[in-house]
Design a protein around this motif. Sequence first.
Motif, PDB file in Angstrom:
ATOM      1  N   GLU A 109       0.836  -1.197   0.000  1.00  0.00           N
ATOM      2  CA  GLU A 109       0.000   0.000   0.000  1.00  0.00           C
ATOM      3  C   GLU A 109       0.871   1.246   0.000  1.00  0.00           C
ATOM      4  OE1 GLU A 109      -3.074   0.097   2.906  1.00  0.00           O
ATOM      5  OE2 GLU A 109      -3.519  -2.044   2.736  1.00  0.00           O
ATOM      6  N   SER A 110       0.371   2.271  -0.680  1.00  0.00           N
ATOM      7  CA  SER A 110       1.011   3.583  -0.652  1.00  0.00           C
ATOM      8  C   SER A 110       0.400   4.370   0.505  1.00  0.00           C
ATOM      9  CB  SER A 110       0.782   4.311  -1.977  1.00  0.00           C
ATOM     10  OG  SER A 110       1.291   5.618  -1.922  1.00  0.00           O
ATOM     11  N   VAL A 111       1.243   4.790   1.442  1.00  0.00           N
ATOM     12  CA  VAL A 111       0.778   5.435   2.675  1.00  0.00           C
ATOM     13  C   VAL A 111       1.322   6.853   2.739  1.00  0.00           C
ATOM     14  CG1 VAL A 111       0.637   5.255   5.184  1.00  0.00           C
ATOM     15  CG2 VAL A 111       0.864   3.187   3.808  1.00  0.00           C
ATOM     16  N   GLU A 112       0.443   7.788   3.033  1.00  0.00           N
ATOM     17  CA  GLU A 112       0.838   9.186   3.221  1.00  0.00           C
ATOM     18  C   GLU A 112       0.363   9.624   4.604  1.00  0.00           C
ATOM     19  OE1 GLU A 112       0.247  12.031  -0.012  1.00  0.00           O
ATOM     20  OE2 GLU A 112      -0.621  13.406   1.454  1.00  0.00           O
ATOM     21  N   ILE A 113       1.289  10.117   5.409  1.00  0.00           N
ATOM     22  CA  ILE A 113       0.988  10.501   6.787  1.00  0.00           C
ATOM     23  C   ILE A 113       1.367  11.960   6.989  1.00  0.00           C
ATOM     24  CG2 ILE A 113       1.437  10.018   9.223  1.00  0.00           C
ATOM     25  CD1 ILE A 113       2.194   7.170   8.362  1.00  0.00           C
ATOM     26  N   ARG A 114       0.414  12.745   7.479  1.00  0.00           N
ATOM     27  CA  ARG A 114       0.659  14.140   7.848  1.00  0.00           C
ATOM     28  C   ARG A 114       0.685  14.210   9.369  1.00  0.00           C
ATOM     29  NH1 ARG A 114      -3.529  17.290   6.727  1.00  0.00           N
ATOM     30  NH2 ARG A 114      -2.350  19.223   6.420  1.00  0.00           N
ATOM     31  N   VAL A 115       1.787  14.721   9.920  1.00  0.00           N
ATOM     32  CA  VAL A 115       1.974  14.680  11.365  1.00  0.00           C
ATOM     33  C   VAL A 115       2.814  15.885  11.786  1.00  0.00           C
ATOM     34  CG1 VAL A 115       4.069  13.269  11.197  1.00  0.00           C
ATOM     35  CG2 VAL A 115       2.656  13.126  13.252  1.00  0.00           C
ATOM     36  N   PRO A 116       2.607  16.441  12.990  1.00  0.00           N
ATOM     37  CA  PRO A 116       3.479  17.518  13.465  1.00  0.00           C
ATOM     38  C   PRO A 116       4.940  17.066  13.509  1.00  0.00           C
ATOM     39  CG  PRO A 116       1.513  17.382  14.818  1.00  0.00           C
ATOM     40  CD  PRO A 116       1.472  16.202  13.900  1.00  0.00           C
ATOM     41  N   GLU A 117       5.829  18.022  13.297  1.00  0.00           N
ATOM     42  CA  GLU A 117       7.240  17.692  13.111  1.00  0.00           C
ATOM     43  C   GLU A 117       7.840  16.961  14.309  1.00  0.00           C
ATOM     44  OE1 GLU A 117      11.291  19.989  11.571  1.00  0.00           O
ATOM     45  OE2 GLU A 117       9.435  21.101  11.938  1.00  0.00           O
ATOM     46  N   ARG A 130      -2.631   1.561  12.390  1.00  0.00           N
ATOM     47  CA  ARG A 130      -3.300   2.852  12.559  1.00  0.00           C
ATOM     48  C   ARG A 130      -3.361   3.267  14.035  1.00  0.00           C
ATOM     49  NH1 ARG A 130      -6.124   5.463   8.660  1.00  0.00           N
ATOM     50  NH2 ARG A 130      -5.892   3.581   7.401  1.00  0.00           N
ATOM     51  N   SER A 131      -3.746   2.347  14.891  1.00  0.00           N
ATOM     52  CA  SER A 131      -3.839   2.694  16.317  1.00  0.00           C
ATOM     53  C   SER A 131      -2.459   2.970  16.897  1.00  0.00           C
ATOM     54  CB  SER A 131      -4.525   1.566  17.088  1.00  0.00           C
ATOM     55  OG  SER A 131      -3.812   0.349  16.944  1.00  0.00           O
ATOM     56  N   ALA A 132      -1.431   2.239  16.441  1.00  0.00           N
ATOM     57  CA  ALA A 132      -0.069   2.471  16.929  1.00  0.00           C
ATOM     58  C   ALA A 132       0.436   3.847  16.505  1.00  0.00           C
ATOM     59  CB  ALA A 132       0.863   1.378  16.411  1.00  0.00           C
ATOM     60  N   LEU A 133       0.104   4.262  15.278  1.00  0.00           N
ATOM     61  CA  LEU A 133       0.519   5.584  14.805  1.00  0.00           C
ATOM     62  C   LEU A 133      -0.170   6.694  15.596  1.00  0.00           C
ATOM     63  CD1 LEU A 133       0.638   5.098  10.920  1.00  0.00           C
ATOM     64  CD2 LEU A 133       2.568   5.560  12.427  1.00  0.00           C
ATOM     65  N   LEU A 134      -1.451   6.509  15.875  1.00  0.00           N
ATOM     66  CA  LEU A 134      -2.172   7.519  16.646  1.00  0.00           C
ATOM     67  C   LEU A 134      -1.610   7.624  18.059  1.00  0.00           C
ATOM     68  CD1 LEU A 134      -5.838   6.819  15.479  1.00  0.00           C
ATOM     69  CD2 LEU A 134      -4.409   8.766  14.870  1.00  0.00           C
ATOM     70  N   ILE A 166      -3.729   9.770   8.449  1.00  0.00           N
ATOM     71  CA  ILE A 166      -3.196   8.633   7.704  1.00  0.00           C
ATOM     72  C   ILE A 166      -4.071   8.366   6.488  1.00  0.00           C
ATOM     73  CG2 ILE A 166      -2.475   6.218   7.890  1.00  0.00           C
ATOM     74  CD1 ILE A 166      -2.773   6.785  11.056  1.00  0.00           C
ATOM     75  N   ASP A 167      -3.462   8.334   5.302  1.00  0.00           N
ATOM     76  CA  ASP A 167      -4.154   7.999   4.056  1.00  0.00           C
ATOM     77  C   ASP A 167      -3.389   6.872   3.379  1.00  0.00           C
ATOM     78  OD1 ASP A 167      -6.105  10.098   4.232  1.00  0.00           O
ATOM     79  OD2 ASP A 167      -4.517  11.498   3.709  1.00  0.00           O
ATOM     80  N   SER A 168      -4.112   5.854   2.953  1.00  0.00           N
ATOM     81  CA  SER A 168      -3.448   4.740   2.274  1.00  0.00           C
ATOM     82  C   SER A 168      -4.326   4.243   1.142  1.00  0.00           C
ATOM     83  CB  SER A 168      -3.164   3.595   3.255  1.00  0.00           C
ATOM     84  OG  SER A 168      -4.366   3.053   3.762  1.00  0.00           O
ATOM     85  N   VAL A 169      -3.682   3.689   0.127  1.00  0.00           N
ATOM     86  CA  VAL A 169      -4.391   3.128  -1.013  1.00  0.00           C
ATOM     87  C   VAL A 169      -3.542   1.992  -1.578  1.00  0.00           C
ATOM     88  CG1 VAL A 169      -3.376   4.679  -2.738  1.00  0.00           C
ATOM     89  CG2 VAL A 169      -5.627   3.687  -3.156  1.00  0.00           C
ATOM     90  N   CYS A 184     -10.836  -3.504  18.115  1.00  0.00           N
ATOM     91  CA  CYS A 184     -10.716  -4.920  18.457  1.00  0.00           C
ATOM     92  C   CYS A 184     -10.087  -5.717  17.319  1.00  0.00           C
ATOM     93  CB  CYS A 184     -12.092  -5.493  18.800  1.00  0.00           C
ATOM     94  SG  CYS A 184     -12.780  -4.924  20.371  1.00  0.00           S
ATOM     95  N   VAL A 185     -10.536  -5.454  16.086  1.00  0.00           N
ATOM     96  CA  VAL A 185      -9.988  -6.180  14.936  1.00  0.00           C
ATOM     97  C   VAL A 185      -8.510  -5.853  14.760  1.00  0.00           C
ATOM     98  CG1 VAL A 185     -10.116  -6.410  12.424  1.00  0.00           C
ATOM     99  CG2 VAL A 185     -12.212  -6.393  13.784  1.00  0.00           C
ATOM    100  N   GLU A 186      -8.130  -4.601  14.963  1.00  0.00           N
ATOM    101  CA  GLU A 186      -6.720  -4.228  14.864  1.00  0.00           C
ATOM    102  C   GLU A 186      -5.884  -4.898  15.941  1.00  0.00           C
ATOM    103  OE1 GLU A 186      -5.718  -0.161  14.741  1.00  0.00           O
ATOM    104  OE2 GLU A 186      -6.318   0.111  12.657  1.00  0.00           O
TER     105      GLU A 186
END
Length: 681
Positions: A480-488, A532-536, A545-548, A648-650
């Motif tokens: 998957e192509s993942v794009e993440i926007r996050v504070p520096e 996703r939950s780990a990144l948050l 988080i955006d992925s495709v 739960c599924v994650e």
Amino acid sequence: TNGYQADKMRATSSALALALVALQNVVLTAAFTGTCSPTFVKMQRKNTAMSMSAVVEATTESSSSEAIVDKIRNIAVIAHVDHGKTTLVDALIQQSGVFRDQTQIDEAGERVMDSEDQERERGITILAKNLAVVRGDTKINIMDTPGHADFGGEVERVLNMADGVLLVVDSVEGPKPQTRFVLDKALKKGMQALVVVNKIDRPAARPDFVVDKVFDLFCELGASDDQTDFRVVYASGLQGIAGDEPDAMADDMGPLFDAIMESIDPPKIESTEPDKLQALVSNIVFDTFKGKMGIARVTNGSVKAGQAVALAHPDKTKKTGRLGNLFVFDNLGQTEVQEAKAGEIIMFAGLGDVEIGDTLVTNENAGANAAEPLPPIAVEQPTVRMTLGVNKSPLSGREGKFLTSRMIRDRLVSELDRNVALQVAETDSADRYEVSGRGQLHLTVLIETMRREGYELEVGPPTVIYKENEETGQTEEPWESVEIRVPEEFVGGVVDLLNQRKGELQDMGIEDGEGMSIVKYLVPTRGMLGLRSALLTASRGTALIDSVFDSYRPRIQGEIQARDKGSLLAFADGTVTSFGLEGAQDRGKMFASPGDEVYKGMIVGIHQRPGDLEVNVCKQKALTNMRSATKGITVGITAPIEMSLDACVEYLAADEILEVTPSKMRMSKNPSMWPKKKGQK
């Protein structure tokens, strides 16, 4: 008498003049072709008579036998998630006279198109929907589509009903991964796109930058010269305004309506003859009274209510029947009609075995003159699978209405009728089924829907679908192509997590305007499960988080670490007590509350170290007549972590399962994977 003779002489001279012109044309043509046969003279006379005819057909045919229905526009609204598609469509609805007054607007709510409960709760569009608005004397059929990558199948089937697309792009973020996916599908179908730069009222809006990025995306996707010469409209769906320039906005959505009329091509048809009927079924809906109903766009020909028709498919046997009710879309509902012609989008009843991908053709005269079926809808293959089966936990059967494997199977099969990107397969076990979809969200939405309908399920952990490359013989897995926007300040933690999941860094930079860092990675889908939950957590809830889906690539050897902490397991069956929780909460974070019923092997919390640990959360405090030395010391109970279905599924590991009931979700170790004790078989 003299006047009458004069009029007669003038009429005769006019007729002679016309005949002389016709004869002159014959002579000139004969001189050019070198022949003047009697047959040729007859043809010229016939052509001359036709040219003098005063009858004008309502629908004109060009040299390519294509007629254009100028009073209809069929458009699909496509965009990345959260770029404002549905809000924009709602503004178009409210300004097209659909609602009688402000009271009806208030009753409809803020997002009219997101009518499903889950759509309103999650804040996303899940199902594609049809509506129609009238602008002047032109009818505009609008299809609102999901923006999340997991529901790309909805976009793919809806594009078959459209002649053009509204590409909605955020005025700050610009094109995102899902923007590329949906635009690529539209361009390959040869559609013209009208670019709408939405949320132009944002303080950090940068419309020129966004338009340049959109143009670059068109070029990267191989758009034609006509497609890259797209028109741009600036809008704010929230305020209900639009304009041709970002600093010259109108007070309403008029400029956007005008752009749709001018930039989106009307339907092109080859024939409106009833025998030439071709209508590709792109959606299925269910009505309590009319049963299964199909939604299709009439590509050619015309159709009438009560007509003998057939459902044709290149790979299936033709199914015959007779149409019942026939509807066209009108505002947010439908209007029953007796006939619909090419270019219109219809909904029909009476054919209970209709399926998505069938072509509606005529069956008059036993289908002797029926047209050929259209190519069926092709969608991307699923990448993630889960198992759904009968709930066999010690607490099963207390809440649900639908418990058996037959009921679960029938429900999954009925879901296949309208969810084209879903696949269901049998497994070695008679009470468990394998369900495959585009992503984890795609499957959890289905599970949540079934839970609300009263089903009890046992859900296995998500796994990726591998496939073998026919040319190289290698086993490949989805990436998957993942794009993440996050504070520096959180970039380091995010990069560390993605590297642990075997990700490959593609790009990194700082976004202008809002000071956010952008990190782009290619990550195996295996590594995305539970990420996703780990990144948050690592970004304190600030990561976007955006992925495709990107492609299939050779499988990475070894396992990808999904979770670095174990689980706290219930030691025995019973009811959770406050006394038991006081001792257990020192070992980690708890899911259980006092009064909850648990059973042996059920997950009641997250262990603070790797590996699982059994804790006795049902322990009772011993009652004696001796005063305890620690009686005056009170220990507070920490509030438990509330886990949603997605969380739960994650969380699930490979040896864990999830029990889903209408009111509870319980995780536990899979009994079939427990280590066997001595003497057990």
